[in-house]
Design a protein around this motif. Sequence first.
Motif, short mmCIF file in Angstrom:
data_model
loop_
_atom_site.label_atom_id
_atom_site.label_comp_id
_atom_site.label_asym_id
_atom_site.label_seq_id
_atom_site.Cartn_x
_atom_site.Cartn_y
_atom_site.Cartn_z
N PRO A 56 0.83 -1.20 -0.06
CA PRO A 56 -0.07 -0.13 0.19
C PRO A 56 0.89 0.83 -0.31
O PRO A 56 0.26 1.96 -1.03
N TYR A 57 1.97 1.05 0.58
CA TYR A 57 2.53 2.76 1.21
C TYR A 57 3.95 3.07 -0.33
O TYR A 57 3.85 3.90 -0.86
N ALA A 58 3.82 1.75 -1.46
CA ALA A 58 3.94 1.80 -3.17
C ALA A 58 3.87 2.34 -3.84
O ALA A 58 3.31 3.11 -4.47
N ILE A 59 1.79 1.93 -3.34
CA ILE A 59 1.29 1.97 -4.50
C ILE A 59 0.67 3.27 -3.85
O ILE A 59 0.33 4.43 -5.00
N ALA A 60 0.36 4.21 -3.19
CA ALA A 60 -0.60 5.75 -2.94
C ALA A 60 -0.08 6.49 -3.25
O ALA A 60 -1.13 7.37 -4.00
N PRO A 61 1.76 6.62 -3.65
CA PRO A 61 1.61 7.52 -4.65
C PRO A 61 1.32 8.01 -6.32
O PRO A 61 0.95 8.87 -6.90
N PHE A 62 0.85 6.67 -6.37
CA PHE A 62 0.24 6.65 -7.60
C PHE A 62 -1.24 7.82 -7.93
O PHE A 62 -1.18 7.81 -9.18
N TYR A 63 -1.71 7.05 -6.93
CA TYR A 63 -3.32 7.31 -6.86
C TYR A 63 -3.49 9.23 -6.87
O TYR A 63 -4.44 9.21 -6.76
N ARG A 64 -1.82 9.69 -6.82
CA ARG A 64 -2.04 11.01 -7.53
C ARG A 64 -2.56 11.65 -8.50
O ARG A 64 -3.63 12.07 -8.94
N VAL A 65 -2.74 10.77 -9.02
CA VAL A 65 -2.63 10.63 -11.07
C VAL A 65 -3.69 9.51 -11.01
O VAL A 65 -4.58 9.71 -12.50
N HIS A 68 -3.00 15.85 9.72
CA HIS A 68 -2.16 15.61 8.73
C HIS A 68 -1.90 14.26 8.57
O HIS A 68 -1.66 12.98 8.63
N GLY A 69 -3.84 14.04 8.26
CA GLY A 69 -4.31 12.44 8.31
C GLY A 69 -4.78 11.87 9.14
O GLY A 69 -5.73 10.57 8.73
N VAL A 70 -4.97 12.20 10.67
CA VAL A 70 -5.28 11.88 11.75
C VAL A 70 -5.35 12.58 12.71
O VAL A 70 -4.34 14.02 13.10
N ASP A 71 -7.23 13.13 13.22
CA ASP A 71 -7.16 13.87 13.88
C ASP A 71 -7.41 13.63 14.95
O ASP A 71 -8.11 12.61 15.89
N PHE A 72 -5.74 13.31 15.87
CA PHE A 72 -5.75 12.77 17.07
C PHE A 72 -6.68 13.07 18.27
O PHE A 72 -7.39 12.56 19.07
N GLY A 73 -7.07 14.54 18.30
CA GLY A 73 -7.95 14.81 19.34
C GLY A 73 -9.30 14.47 19.03
O GLY A 73 -9.85 13.85 19.80
N GLU A 74 -9.86 14.09 18.33
CA GLU A 74 -10.87 13.42 17.83
C GLU A 74 -10.96 11.93 17.91
O GLU A 74 -11.87 11.19 18.64
N LEU A 75 -9.42 11.39 18.02
CA LEU A 75 -9.62 9.89 17.96
C LEU A 75 -9.61 9.44 19.31
O LEU A 75 -10.25 8.90 19.87
N LEU A 128 -3.11 3.46 10.70
CA LEU A 128 -2.63 4.93 11.15
C LEU A 128 -1.94 5.15 10.57
O LEU A 128 -2.02 6.34 10.17
N PRO A 129 -0.78 4.54 10.46
CA PRO A 129 -0.01 5.00 9.62
C PRO A 129 0.02 5.17 8.32
O PRO A 129 0.67 6.21 7.55
N LEU A 130 -1.29 4.42 7.75
CA LEU A 130 -1.17 4.33 5.77
C LEU A 130 -2.10 5.63 6.19
O LEU A 130 -1.51 6.09 4.94
N ALA A 131 -2.67 6.36 6.70
CA ALA A 131 -2.95 7.59 6.31
C ALA A 131 -2.49 8.63 7.03
O ALA A 131 -2.23 9.85 6.07
N LEU A 132 -1.29 8.91 7.68
CA LEU A 132 -0.38 9.55 7.80
C LEU A 132 0.45 9.88 6.45
O LEU A 132 0.71 10.43 5.89
N TRP A 133 0.84 8.39 6.58
CA TRP A 133 2.00 8.09 5.07
C TRP A 133 0.31 8.67 3.52
O TRP A 133 0.94 9.67 2.25
N THR A 134 -0.59 8.38 3.16
CA THR A 134 -1.34 8.61 2.51
C THR A 134 -1.65 10.51 2.25
O THR A 134 -1.69 11.13 1.65
#
Length: 221
Positions: free
Chosen positions: A12-21, A69-76, A119-125
């Motif tokens: 998923p970390y390798a694929i995510a940047p391609f979803y920009r386009v 920045h991907g995760v609203d830690f206060g809301e979480l 969680l880390p996937l959201a931060l990376w996304t």
Amino acid sequence: MLIVAIVLLILPYAIAPFYRVADPVSTLMLWRWATGSRVERIWVPMGHIAPVLPRSVIASEDDRFCSHHGVDFGELRAAVRAQMSGLRRPRGGSGITLQLAKNLFLWPGRSYVRKALELPLALWTDLVIPKSRQLEIYLNVVQWGPTGEFGAEAAARRAFGKPATRLSAPEAALLAATLPNPIRRDAKQPSVALRRLAGIVMARAAARDGNDRCVGLKGQP
């Protein structure tokens, strides 16, 4: 086996940047295709979606979408405290980017394992995909109907018989209010409670709260 597990974690970390386009599908859509279930999705760019819908979704699902920045830690944290106390909240701690990471790379349902991966996937996304593109993808992959409707276009056509570009503010608020449970909440046949929730969403969306610029809606009515 270990190598396979590592590859699946890294992929998923390798694929995510391609979803920009590239325009992705969700894992739930893939599962439904694989099992022969109905899937209706017509990808539409943000410019073909009435601006009231992204505003309504932000107001309903993640009003701090543009500031975290991907995760609203206060809301979480608030969601976790409420769950531990046995309290019900109008929404959980998963904001738009967290839900997007789940939709694109993980599986539905409640699981601590999935949440730990999410969680880390959201931060990376959030790091590799701009906010405007995140929202565009989310609006096109989220499940929005009880019989396999995915994305804003299919949702608008099913509920109101019109394309997403022609949604009114009340209609957009109704669609936003059905998330994240479009199986029990139906914008086509809304309950009194759903209409009441949609009214709150519409009022919040009208305020805009400075989110237009970050999602590319600045200057649009």
